[in-house]
Design an enzyme around this catalytic site. Structure first.
Site, PDB file in Angstrom:
ATOM      1  N   LYS A  53      59.025  87.407  19.120  1.00  0.00           N
ATOM      2  CA  LYS A  53      60.166  86.993  18.303  1.00  0.00           C
ATOM      3  C   LYS A  53      61.312  88.005  18.445  1.00  0.00           C
ATOM      4  O   LYS A  53      61.110  89.101  19.006  1.00  0.00           O
ATOM      5  CB  LYS A  53      59.704  86.858  16.852  1.00  0.00           C
ATOM      6  CG  LYS A  53      58.639  85.757  16.668  1.00  0.00           C
ATOM      7  CD  LYS A  53      58.146  85.699  15.239  1.00  0.00           C
ATOM      8  CE  LYS A  53      57.161  84.568  15.045  1.00  0.00           C
ATOM      9  NZ  LYS A  53      56.686  84.483  13.645  1.00  0.00           N
ATOM     10  N   TYR A  64      59.108  74.565  15.175  1.00  0.00           N
ATOM     11  CA  TYR A  64      58.523  74.771  13.846  1.00  0.00           C
ATOM     12  C   TYR A  64      58.585  73.497  12.993  1.00  0.00           C
ATOM     13  O   TYR A  64      58.597  73.583  11.756  1.00  0.00           O
ATOM     14  CB  TYR A  64      59.250  75.921  13.141  1.00  0.00           C
ATOM     15  CG  TYR A  64      58.794  77.302  13.595  1.00  0.00           C
ATOM     16  CD1 TYR A  64      57.453  77.689  13.494  1.00  0.00           C
ATOM     17  CD2 TYR A  64      59.691  78.237  14.102  1.00  0.00           C
ATOM     18  CE1 TYR A  64      57.022  78.960  13.896  1.00  0.00           C
ATOM     19  CE2 TYR A  64      59.271  79.510  14.504  1.00  0.00           C
ATOM     20  CZ  TYR A  64      57.938  79.855  14.386  1.00  0.00           C
ATOM     21  OH  TYR A  64      57.512  81.115  14.772  1.00  0.00           O
ATOM     22  N   ASN A  71      57.411  89.464  11.704  1.00  0.00           N
ATOM     23  CA  ASN A  71      56.035  89.700  12.170  1.00  0.00           C
ATOM     24  C   ASN A  71      55.869  89.643  13.689  1.00  0.00           C
ATOM     25  O   ASN A  71      54.782  89.399  14.208  1.00  0.00           O
ATOM     26  CB  ASN A  71      55.038  88.792  11.433  1.00  0.00           C
ATOM     27  CG  ASN A  71      55.253  87.317  11.723  1.00  0.00           C
ATOM     28  OD1 ASN A  71      56.204  86.952  12.404  1.00  0.00           O
ATOM     29  ND2 ASN A  71      54.364  86.484  11.219  1.00  0.00           N
ATOM     30  N   HIS A 103      54.476  85.097  17.849  1.00  0.00           N
ATOM     31  CA  HIS A 103      53.930  83.772  17.530  1.00  0.00           C
ATOM     32  C   HIS A 103      52.792  83.462  18.491  1.00  0.00           C
ATOM     33  O   HIS A 103      52.856  83.814  19.663  1.00  0.00           O
ATOM     34  CB  HIS A 103      55.024  82.706  17.712  1.00  0.00           C
ATOM     35  CG  HIS A 103      54.467  81.331  17.883  1.00  0.00           C
ATOM     36  ND1 HIS A 103      54.050  80.559  16.826  1.00  0.00           N
ATOM     37  CD2 HIS A 103      54.192  80.594  19.001  1.00  0.00           C
ATOM     38  CE1 HIS A 103      53.565  79.410  17.275  1.00  0.00           C
ATOM     39  NE2 HIS A 103      53.647  79.411  18.601  1.00  0.00           N
ATOM     40  N   GLU A 122      53.589  72.935  22.620  1.00  0.00           N
ATOM     41  CA  GLU A 122      54.559  74.040  22.670  1.00  0.00           C
ATOM     42  C   GLU A 122      54.885  74.413  24.117  1.00  0.00           C
ATOM     43  O   GLU A 122      56.040  74.687  24.456  1.00  0.00           O
ATOM     44  CB  GLU A 122      54.002  75.249  21.907  1.00  0.00           C
ATOM     45  CG  GLU A 122      53.950  74.992  20.404  1.00  0.00           C
ATOM     46  CD  GLU A 122      53.210  76.063  19.608  1.00  0.00           C
ATOM     47  OE1 GLU A 122      52.816  77.096  20.193  1.00  0.00           O
ATOM     48  OE2 GLU A 122      53.027  75.858  18.392  1.00  0.00           O
TER      49      GLU A 122
END
Ligand code: RTP
Length: 150
Positions: free
Chosen positions: A11, A51, A114, A117, A128
């Site tokens: 990310k 998402y 965080n 992913h 994905e």
């Protein structure tokens, strides 16, 4: 041998903090095979699609803004049980609950920063991968697999 694949994405916070190499290193050293790798600045529409399952969650707008804050690095890894094990390697979603030795456990504190992913099922991984790599991924054999798999 299973041809299972997963989509792992560093990310924007992970990219900016210089953790791309560390994350690649962990999957490489585990023995998983890299099939695709790209750095890009995704659009809002692309992230909302990625998402889509979370669109009704209260944190969804914040999540999309976070993911739009800089470039991401996406990759496809292949190997035995890689979807499940990949998420173990990432650690729990909330880094304060992630075990030391996991990526989030070692490098993150807040759930909204965080770092990475990982796909949560084989079915979602394939969706994905199709979304992020519409032109497909590399297919190749590795002689080193005979030292990794029995
Ligand atoms: P990811 O999709 O990023 O691998 O994360 P995950 O499956 O472990 O967790 P998920 O529930 O799908 O949430 C996706 C991302 O949304 C952010 N999040 N924020 N309470 C909150 O503020 C909250 N909860 C989740 C995290 O960045 C999480 O990774």
């Amino acid at each position: 041998m299973s041809r299972e694949r997963t989509y792992i994405m560093v990310k924007p916070d992970g990219v900016e903090r210089g953790l791309v190499g560390e994350i690649i290193k962990r999957f490489e050293q585990k023995g998983y095979k890299l099939q695709a790798l790209q750095a890009l600045q995704p659009s809002r529409q692309h992230l909302e699609q990625h998402y889509g399952d979370l669109k009704d969650k209260p944190f969804f707008p914040k999540l999309v803004d976070y993911m739009l804050s800089g470039p991401v690095v996406g990759m496809v890894w292949e190997g035995k049980d890689v979807v499940r094990v990949g998420r173990v390697m990432l650690g729990a979603t909330n880094p304060l609950a992630s075990a030391p030795g996991t990526i989030r456990g070692d490098y993150a504190i807040d759930v909204g920063k965080n770092i990475c992913h990982g796909s949560d099922s084989v079915e979602n991984a394939e969706k994905e991968i199709a979304l992020w790599f519409p032109n497909g991924t590399l297919q190749y054999t590795r002689s080193v697999d005979k030292l990794i798999y029995e």
